[in-house]
Design a protein around this motif. Sequence first.
Motif, PDB file in Angstrom:
ATOM      1  N   ILE A   1       0.864  -1.176   0.000  1.00  0.00           N
ATOM      2  CA  ILE A   1       0.000   0.000   0.000  1.00  0.00           C
ATOM      3  C   ILE A   1       0.905   1.233   0.000  1.00  0.00           C
ATOM      4  O   ILE A   1       1.591   1.508   0.980  1.00  0.00           O
ATOM      5  N   MET A   2       0.900   1.943  -1.116  1.00  0.00           N
ATOM      6  CA  MET A   2       1.735   3.123  -1.251  1.00  0.00           C
ATOM      7  C   MET A   2       1.130   4.303  -0.500  1.00  0.00           C
ATOM      8  O   MET A   2       1.841   5.067   0.138  1.00  0.00           O
ATOM      9  N   GLY A   3      -0.189   4.447  -0.600  1.00  0.00           N
ATOM     10  CA  GLY A   3      -0.846   5.534   0.111  1.00  0.00           C
ATOM     11  C   GLY A   3      -2.233   5.808  -0.422  1.00  0.00           C
ATOM     12  O   GLY A   3      -2.628   5.320  -1.476  1.00  0.00           O
ATOM     13  N   VAL A   4      -2.970   6.605   0.350  1.00  0.00           N
ATOM     14  CA  VAL A   4      -4.323   7.025  -0.011  1.00  0.00           C
ATOM     15  C   VAL A   4      -4.263   8.523  -0.272  1.00  0.00           C
ATOM     16  O   VAL A   4      -3.588   9.255   0.448  1.00  0.00           O
ATOM     17  N   PHE A   5      -4.960   8.965  -1.317  1.00  0.00           N
ATOM     18  CA  PHE A   5      -4.982  10.395  -1.621  1.00  0.00           C
ATOM     19  C   PHE A   5      -6.382  10.820  -2.050  1.00  0.00           C
ATOM     20  O   PHE A   5      -7.194   9.996  -2.481  1.00  0.00           O
ATOM     21  N   ASP A   6      -6.667  12.110  -1.886  1.00  0.00           N
ATOM     22  CA  ASP A   6      -7.968  12.682  -2.250  1.00  0.00           C
ATOM     23  C   ASP A   6      -7.881  13.336  -3.618  1.00  0.00           C
ATOM     24  O   ASP A   6      -6.872  13.950  -3.958  1.00  0.00           O
ATOM     25  N   TYR A   7      -8.981  13.229  -4.351  1.00  0.00           N
ATOM     26  CA  TYR A   7      -9.110  13.962  -5.607  1.00  0.00           C
ATOM     27  C   TYR A   7     -10.581  14.248  -5.840  1.00  0.00           C
ATOM     28  O   TYR A   7     -11.399  13.314  -5.860  1.00  0.00           O
ATOM     29  N   GLU A   8     -10.914  15.521  -5.966  1.00  0.00           N
ATOM     30  CA  GLU A   8     -12.287  15.973  -6.211  1.00  0.00           C
ATOM     31  C   GLU A   8     -13.285  15.339  -5.248  1.00  0.00           C
ATOM     32  O   GLU A   8     -14.343  14.851  -5.651  1.00  0.00           O
ATOM     33  N   GLY A   9     -12.924  15.321  -3.958  1.00  0.00           N
ATOM     34  CA  GLY A   9     -13.850  14.861  -2.930  1.00  0.00           C
ATOM     35  C   GLY A   9     -13.948  13.357  -2.760  1.00  0.00           C
ATOM     36  O   GLY A   9     -14.741  12.874  -1.965  1.00  0.00           O
ATOM     37  N   LYS A  10     -13.183  12.595  -3.516  1.00  0.00           N
ATOM     38  CA  LYS A  10     -13.178  11.140  -3.389  1.00  0.00           C
ATOM     39  C   LYS A  10     -11.792  10.687  -2.950  1.00  0.00           C
ATOM     40  O   LYS A  10     -10.801  11.369  -3.204  1.00  0.00           O
ATOM     41  N   GLU A  11     -11.737   9.519  -2.333  1.00  0.00           N
ATOM     42  CA  GLU A  11     -10.448   8.958  -1.931  1.00  0.00           C
ATOM     43  C   GLU A  11     -10.047   7.842  -2.885  1.00  0.00           C
ATOM     44  O   GLU A  11     -10.889   7.074  -3.357  1.00  0.00           O
ATOM     45  N   TYR A  12      -8.742   7.787  -3.143  1.00  0.00           N
ATOM     46  CA  TYR A  12      -8.166   6.765  -4.011  1.00  0.00           C
ATOM     47  C   TYR A  12      -6.957   6.163  -3.309  1.00  0.00           C
ATOM     48  O   TYR A  12      -6.358   6.785  -2.438  1.00  0.00           O
ATOM     49  N   ILE A  13      -6.613   4.935  -3.702  1.00  0.00           N
ATOM     50  CA  ILE A  13      -5.463   4.256  -3.104  1.00  0.00           C
ATOM     51  C   ILE A  13      -4.512   3.819  -4.212  1.00  0.00           C
ATOM     52  O   ILE A  13      -4.959   3.402  -5.295  1.00  0.00           O
ATOM     53  N   ALA A  14      -3.220   3.970  -3.936  1.00  0.00           N
ATOM     54  CA  ALA A  14      -2.184   3.546  -4.883  1.00  0.00           C
ATOM     55  C   ALA A  14      -1.504   2.309  -4.315  1.00  0.00           C
ATOM     56  O   ALA A  14      -1.103   2.285  -3.152  1.00  0.00           O
ATOM     57  N   LEU A  15      -1.396   1.273  -5.132  1.00  0.00           N
ATOM     58  CA  LEU A  15      -0.806  -0.001  -4.727  1.00  0.00           C
ATOM     59  C   LEU A  15       0.351  -0.352  -5.661  1.00  0.00           C
ATOM     60  O   LEU A  15       0.261  -0.140  -6.868  1.00  0.00           O
ATOM     61  N   ILE A  16       1.410  -0.897  -5.084  1.00  0.00           N
ATOM     62  CA  ILE A  16       2.554  -1.345  -5.880  1.00  0.00           C
ATOM     63  C   ILE A  16       2.568  -2.875  -5.862  1.00  0.00           C
ATOM     64  O   ILE A  16       2.786  -3.480  -4.810  1.00  0.00           O
ATOM     65  N   PRO A  17       2.314  -3.519  -7.014  1.00  0.00           N
ATOM     66  CA  PRO A  17       2.320  -4.985  -7.052  1.00  0.00           C
ATOM     67  C   PRO A  17       3.727  -5.546  -6.890  1.00  0.00           C
ATOM     68  O   PRO A  17       4.690  -4.960  -7.394  1.00  0.00           O
ATOM     69  N   ASP A  18       3.825  -6.660  -6.190  1.00  0.00           N
ATOM     70  CA  ASP A  18       5.106  -7.331  -5.972  1.00  0.00           C
ATOM     71  C   ASP A  18       5.317  -8.352  -7.093  1.00  0.00           C
ATOM     72  O   ASP A  18       5.392  -9.548  -6.863  1.00  0.00           O
ATOM     73  N   ASP A  19       5.349  -7.833  -8.333  1.00  0.00           N
ATOM     74  CA  ASP A  19       5.485  -8.733  -9.481  1.00  0.00           C
ATOM     75  C   ASP A  19       6.682  -8.380 -10.362  1.00  0.00           C
ATOM     76  O   ASP A  19       6.789  -8.820 -11.494  1.00  0.00           O
ATOM     77  N   GLY A  20       7.576  -7.522  -9.830  1.00  0.00           N
ATOM     78  CA  GLY A  20       8.780  -7.191 -10.569  1.00  0.00           C
ATOM     79  C   GLY A  20       8.606  -6.125 -11.632  1.00  0.00           C
ATOM     80  O   GLY A  20       9.545  -5.797 -12.340  1.00  0.00           O
ATOM     81  N   THR A  21       7.390  -5.571 -11.767  1.00  0.00           N
ATOM     82  CA  THR A  21       7.158  -4.517 -12.756  1.00  0.00           C
ATOM     83  C   THR A  21       7.228  -3.155 -12.067  1.00  0.00           C
ATOM     84  O   THR A  21       7.324  -3.063 -10.847  1.00  0.00           O
TER      85      THR A  21
END
Length: 91
Positions: free
Chosen positions: A29-49
């Motif tokens: 879990i890289m982090g959660v961020f807000d954009y235009e009143g909604k929350e989004y989450i950024a994830l980094i897959p452990d697949d070598g990409t």
Amino acid sequence: MADEKNLMEEEIETITLEFDDGEEVECEIMGVFDYEGKEYIALIPDDGTDDVYIYGYKEVGEDEFELIDIEDDAEFEKVVAEFDAIMAEEA
């Protein structure tokens, strides 16, 4: 010296995503961020990409959350642009 080492070993939170085809991918879990009143989450897959997965994020209880697919292409592009801007600020 040991205290300094503990500070540097930040705990990494991970979740496992399961896709419709049954494939499972462990993600940091890289982090959660807000954009235009909604929350989004950024994830980094452990697949070598170098991929980053971005989903809508909704808290559903204490220490529980739901990932929401971003179905709208225009919304997805705006969210990715916001994520890129955040990353550029931190670099």
